[in-house]
Design a protein around this motif. Structure first.
Motif, PDB file in Angstrom:
ATOM      1  N   PRO A  48       0.825  -1.215   0.000  1.00 11.56           N
ATOM      2  CA  PRO A  48       0.000   0.000   0.000  1.00 11.56           C
ATOM      3  C   PRO A  48       0.859   1.266   0.000  1.00 11.56           C
ATOM      4  O   PRO A  48       1.887   1.333   0.682  1.00 11.56           O
ATOM      5  CB  PRO A  48      -0.806  -0.127   1.304  1.00 11.56           C
ATOM      6  N   ASP A  49       0.420   2.260  -0.760  1.00  8.56           N
ATOM      7  CA  ASP A  49       1.198   3.496  -0.891  1.00  8.56           C
ATOM      8  C   ASP A  49       1.349   4.242   0.427  1.00  8.56           C
ATOM      9  O   ASP A  49       2.341   4.940   0.636  1.00  8.56           O
ATOM     10  CB  ASP A  49       0.538   4.424  -1.923  1.00  8.56           C
ATOM     11  N   ASP A  50       0.360   4.089   1.306  1.00  6.32           N
ATOM     12  CA  ASP A  50       0.383   4.847   2.560  1.00  6.32           C
ATOM     13  C   ASP A  50       1.022   4.070   3.711  1.00  6.32           C
ATOM     14  O   ASP A  50       0.947   4.486   4.871  1.00  6.32           O
ATOM     15  CB  ASP A  50      -1.024   5.276   2.950  1.00  6.32           C
ATOM     16  N   LEU A  51       1.669   2.964   3.398  1.00  7.19           N
ATOM     17  CA  LEU A  51       2.255   2.132   4.447  1.00  7.19           C
ATOM     18  C   LEU A  51       3.484   2.806   5.048  1.00  7.19           C
ATOM     19  O   LEU A  51       4.426   3.147   4.330  1.00  7.19           O
ATOM     20  CB  LEU A  51       2.633   0.764   3.864  1.00  7.19           C
ATOM     21  N   GLU A  52       3.477   2.988   6.356  1.00  6.77           N
ATOM     22  CA  GLU A  52       4.612   3.571   7.080  1.00  6.77           C
ATOM     23  C   GLU A  52       4.848   2.763   8.351  1.00  6.77           C
ATOM     24  O   GLU A  52       4.500   3.188   9.450  1.00  6.77           O
ATOM     25  CB  GLU A  52       4.350   5.045   7.414  1.00  6.77           C
ATOM     26  N   PRO A  53       5.453   1.601   8.222  1.00  2.55           N
ATOM     27  CA  PRO A  53       5.620   0.719   9.389  1.00  2.55           C
ATOM     28  C   PRO A  53       6.662   1.246  10.367  1.00  2.55           C
ATOM     29  O   PRO A  53       7.670   1.838   9.969  1.00  2.55           O
ATOM     30  CB  PRO A  53       6.085  -0.599   8.768  1.00  2.55           C
ATOM     31  N   ASN A  54       6.398   1.027  11.631  1.00  4.56           N
ATOM     32  CA  ASN A  54       7.420   1.279  12.645  1.00  4.56           C
ATOM     33  C   ASN A  54       8.339   0.072  12.798  1.00  4.56           C
ATOM     34  O   ASN A  54       9.494   0.215  13.215  1.00  4.56           O
ATOM     35  CB  ASN A  54       6.766   1.595  13.995  1.00  4.56           C
TER      36      ASN A  54
ATOM     37  N   GLN B  97      15.879   0.269   3.025  1.00  6.15           N
ATOM     38  CA  GLN B  97      15.922   1.437   2.163  1.00  6.15           C
ATOM     39  C   GLN B  97      14.541   2.065   2.002  1.00  6.15           C
ATOM     40  O   GLN B  97      14.404   3.295   1.993  1.00  6.15           O
ATOM     41  CB  GLN B  97      16.486   1.051   0.794  1.00  6.15           C
ATOM     42  N   CYS B  98      13.524   1.222   1.877  1.00  6.68           N
ATOM     43  CA  CYS B  98      12.155   1.726   1.689  1.00  6.68           C
ATOM     44  C   CYS B  98      11.615   2.394   2.946  1.00  6.68           C
ATOM     45  O   CYS B  98      10.855   3.367   2.854  1.00  6.68           O
ATOM     46  CB  CYS B  98      11.238   0.578   1.286  1.00  6.68           C
ATOM     47  N   PHE B  99      11.990   1.854   4.110  1.00  9.01           N
ATOM     48  CA  PHE B  99      11.453   2.348   5.384  1.00  9.01           C
ATOM     49  C   PHE B  99      12.616   2.633   6.331  1.00  9.01           C
ATOM     50  O   PHE B  99      12.839   1.908   7.304  1.00  9.01           O
ATOM     51  CB  PHE B  99      10.504   1.308   5.984  1.00  9.01           C
ATOM     52  N   PRO B 100      13.369   3.705   6.062  1.00  4.88           N
ATOM     53  CA  PRO B 100      14.613   3.945   6.823  1.00  4.88           C
ATOM     54  C   PRO B 100      14.389   4.253   8.297  1.00  4.88           C
ATOM     55  O   PRO B 100      15.319   4.086   9.096  1.00  4.88           O
ATOM     56  CB  PRO B 100      15.232   5.142   6.096  1.00  4.88           C
TER      57      PRO B 100
ATOM     58  N   ASP C 236       4.237  -4.124  12.092  1.00  4.84           N
ATOM     59  CA  ASP C 236       3.279  -3.442  11.213  1.00  4.84           C
ATOM     60  C   ASP C 236       3.291  -4.013   9.800  1.00  4.84           C
ATOM     61  O   ASP C 236       2.339  -3.811   9.048  1.00  4.84           O
ATOM     62  CB  ASP C 236       3.619  -1.951  11.127  1.00  4.84           C
ATOM     63  N   LEU C 237       4.367  -4.682   9.429  1.00  4.89           N
ATOM     64  CA  LEU C 237       4.483  -5.256   8.089  1.00  4.89           C
ATOM     65  C   LEU C 237       5.210  -6.588   8.183  1.00  4.89           C
ATOM     66  O   LEU C 237       6.290  -6.673   8.765  1.00  4.89           O
ATOM     67  CB  LEU C 237       5.269  -4.315   7.162  1.00  4.89           C
ATOM     68  N   ILE C 238       4.586  -7.614   7.610  1.00  7.36           N
ATOM     69  CA  ILE C 238       5.264  -8.887   7.373  1.00  7.36           C
ATOM     70  C   ILE C 238       5.444  -9.007   5.873  1.00  7.36           C
ATOM     71  O   ILE C 238       4.470  -9.001   5.111  1.00  7.36           O
ATOM     72  CB  ILE C 238       4.465 -10.083   7.906  1.00  7.36           C
TER      73      ILE C 238
END
Length: 268
Positions: free
Chosen positions: A47-53, A71-74, A116-118
């Motif tokens: 999802p474009d709005d995904l911002e996992p901690n 890299q995607c979620f620094p 928040d993301l697997i």
């Protein structure tokens, strides 16, 4: 990393899978073109709005996608998990995740509601109990969390399967769940289905031995229970090559992978 807890060692029926991929750790990346293409496609479907901690790379292998996720979620904390300890030993020095953990997708060593993301690319086809994988994903995800996976379904390497069938009738090629099975299990998982689709990918090889070498280098050669033992004799190899040649195209010998993409969300 207080949310990572101890777990039992891999179940006996999974040890061959773990050992095979451990042995392939140093050769895997050199022949992993398909694996990288599939994983990158899976990243594009998040999802474009995904911002996992916090994210989990489930079946991290050599850690290529752990580094991509970093890299995607620094700003996020990452955990890389695999059943093959040889893969973890290879991956950890290259970084990407804050922790590299030996564990089983069917019994995750993570606390409830801790990620928040697997993200899992081309690993779950080796899990016999996919409902357990889904239950564990739902357990460890926080509300709103995403379970994104790619896997393989029936029809994968059908050319090789049909060629061996013509030679001796034995199961020389790994078996995979049907797409219908994935659909039913995901529908019953309690997770909301954002996407579940199949996309064929076809690789081409000049000679059959290039395909079989690649499967061995990936650790993905025949892992079926009850597979034929012993060495394959020259006559059977010649017969296999002759059978596979019937599939040759102007591009070479095709090897078709039926890739399943799933993106599920925990609503509450």
């Amino acid at each position: 990393m207080t949310d990572v807890v101890g777990s039992d060692s891999a179940l006996p029926d999974k040890r061959r899978v773990a050992a095979s991929f451990s042995r392939a750790a140093t050769s895997y990346d050199a022949v992993a073109e398909l694996q990288r293409a599939v994983g990158n496609t899976l990243i594009e479907r998040l999802p474009d709005d995904l911002e996992p901690n916090r994210w989990l790379d489930l079946g991290c292998g050599t850690g290529y996608f752990s580094r991509r996720l970093a890299q995607c979620f620094p700003q996020a904390e990452g955990v890389a998990l695999d059943i093959a300890e040889g893969m973890l030993r290879h991956a950890a020095p290259q970084g990407g995740a804050g922790a590299f953990v030996a564990g089983d997708a069917e019994s995750l060593p993570l606390r409830e509601g801790s990620v928040d993301l697997i993200f899992s690319s081309l690993a779950l086809q080796w899990c016999e109990d996919f409902p357990a994988v889904l239950r564990e994903a739902r357990r460890v995800l926080r509300p709103g969390g995403i379970f994104a996976f790619s896997s393989l379904c029936a029809g994968t390497l059908q050319e090789l399967r049909d060629s061996w069938q013509a030679v001796d009738g034995f199961a020389h090629v790994n078996r995979f769940r049907t797409l219908d099975t994935y659909q039913h299990l995901c529908a019953d998982s309690g997770l909301a289905q954002l996407e579940l689709s199949v996309q064929p990918r076809v690789l081409h090889f000049a000679e059959l031995r290039q395909l079989t070498h690649e499967l061995k280098a990936l650790g993905a050669h025949n892992l079926n229970p009850g597979r034929p033992g012993g060495l394959t004799g020259p006559a059977r190899i010649r017969a296999l090559i002759a059978a596979y040649e019937q599939f040759r195209t102007p591009f070479g010998l095709p090897a078709t992978y039926q890739v399943v993409y799933g993106v599920l969300r925990k609503e509450s």
